[in-house]
Motif scaffolding. Structure first.
Motif, mmCIF file in Angstrom:
data_model
loop_
_atom_site.group_PDB
_atom_site.id
_atom_site.type_symbol
_atom_site.label_atom_id
_atom_site.label_comp_id
_atom_site.label_asym_id
_atom_site.label_seq_id
_atom_site.Cartn_x
_atom_site.Cartn_y
_atom_site.Cartn_z
ATOM 1 N N LYS A 185 0.848 -1.194 0.000
ATOM 2 C CA LYS A 185 0.000 0.000 0.000
ATOM 3 C C LYS A 185 0.877 1.235 0.000
ATOM 4 C CE LYS A 185 -0.646 -0.582 5.006
ATOM 5 N NZ LYS A 185 -1.647 -0.865 6.050
ATOM 6 N N GLY B 226 -4.611 2.114 -4.203
ATOM 7 C CA GLY B 226 -3.281 1.593 -4.461
ATOM 8 C C GLY B 226 -2.875 0.431 -3.587
ATOM 9 N N ALA B 227 -3.791 -0.086 -2.782
ATOM 10 C CA ALA B 227 -3.473 -1.179 -1.865
ATOM 11 C C ALA B 227 -3.894 -2.516 -2.467
ATOM 12 C CB ALA B 227 -4.175 -0.977 -0.525
ATOM 13 N N CYS C 140 0.781 0.383 -6.709
ATOM 14 C CA CYS C 140 0.989 1.242 -5.543
ATOM 15 C C CYS C 140 1.692 2.541 -5.935
ATOM 16 C CB CYS C 140 1.801 0.481 -4.501
ATOM 17 S SG CYS C 140 2.120 1.401 -2.992
ATOM 18 N N ALA D 74 6.329 2.857 -1.494
ATOM 19 C CA ALA D 74 5.447 1.728 -1.190
ATOM 20 C C ALA D 74 5.776 1.174 0.188
ATOM 21 C CB ALA D 74 5.595 0.631 -2.237
#
Length: 317
Positions: A147, A156-157, A173, A180
């Motif tokens: 994430k 983005g996870a 991510c 990240a």
């Protein structure tokens, strides 16, 4: 309220979470209106600062999500204009916003949080993606959670259940953040605990259990009807529920927060809570976790928010 107050609710902004923020802002305005508080909704745009200078409100409620509402920058500007606001100050917001830094503080305080590595995109490229990812898998194993180091709403996870899935997860991510956060995936129950301080010290509201239909509490699961079931209070034994509440308050205090926060945890099959992150600007939409917790506690959201506003006014900046 002890006197007539005029409250400004800030929502919107330019982050990926703008739409959610606007929904939160409208919910806060409606709740405060119902509690008898004069409230106005305003975007965080170029008209904001001239308005604060010309006609400052008694207090601000920040319903902005993403960097604008949570990285401390807006709070610092409000401090410059001597405008009180609900929530933590700029310094502690910056700390909580950066997940790797917050996790380090939590671990130093003896609070369990999954093992992790934070990887900036530049280092990822310079050192060789394949070698770095291979070492991550050797060190942390799989499954993993990937994430953004700074971000919210599950954007983005992704969960990585096999090493071959890790490169794509990293690319996804990096679309949302330049760093990240890769951490060990802990299986168990997704739990959120909201912490409220109305002047007598931080106290945990009933825990909320999150059951996403597809197993991952991502953006779609959070804000699409039918994709997630919530249990408020969470289906925990009394002993585990007490432990979860104590850990949430400890995390709130370890990060130096004030007024309100939401602590996201995993409770593993042995009943042990592990803190994932702490949110200083919790969502306030109809499916958000803090309002669910307020309802589970038998409280009125408008009265809770008006109490926090009064506290901010008494405190000043």
């Amino acid at each position: 309220m002890s006197r007539d107050l005029r409250v400004l609710v800030l929502a919107g902004g330019l982050s990926y979470e703008r739409d959610v923020s606007l929904r939160s802002g409208r919910r806060v305005v409606d709740a405060l209106h119902a509690a008898g508080v004069q409230t106005e909704l305003r975007d965080a745009d170029v008209a904001l600062l001239p308005g604060l200078r010309a006609d400052p409100p008694d207090a601000v409620v920040i319903a902005l999500h993403g960097a604008t509402g949570e990285d401390g920058s807006l709070r610092g500007v409000l401090d410059l204009f001597d405008v009180p606001y609900v929530g933590c100050d700029a310094r502690t917001a910056r700390l909580a916003w950066d997940k790797p830094s917050a996790k380090a503080v939590l671990r130093e305080a003896g609070i369990s949080t999954p093992d992790w590595v934070a990887l900036p995109h530049d280092r990822f490229s310079e050192l060789g993606a394949v070698a770095v990812l291979d070492r991550i898998v050797e060190r942390l194993g799989v499954p993993l959670m990937v994430k953004p180091a700074q971000g919210g709403s599950g954007l983005g996870a992704s969960v990585v259940r096999a090493a071959a899935e890790l490169p794509a997860a990293m690319v996804g991510c990096f679309a949302y953040d330049s760093t990240a956060l890769v951490e060990q995936y802990v299986a168990g129950s997704d739990i959120a605990v909201s912490v409220i301080d109305l002047g007598e010290g931080p106290a945990a509201l009933p825990a909320v259990e999150i059951v996403p239909r597809d197993g991952v509490y991502d953006y779609a699961a959070r804000y699409t009807a039918g994709l997630t079931t919530w249990h408020a209070p969470a289906r925990l034994s009394p002993a585990v529920a007490a432990d979860v509440s104590a850990v949430a308050v400890a995390a709130h205090e370890a990060l130096g927060l004030r007024d309100l926060s939401r602590v996201d945890l995993i409770v593993d099959p042995d009943g042990v809570p592990h803190v994932l992150e702490v949110n200083v600007s919790p969502g306030m939409t109809e499916t958000s976790l803090l309002p669910l917790a307020v309802g589970a506690a038998g409280l009125d959201l408008g009265k809770v928010l008006s109490g926090l506003v009064e506290r901010a006014v008494r405190r000043g900046i």
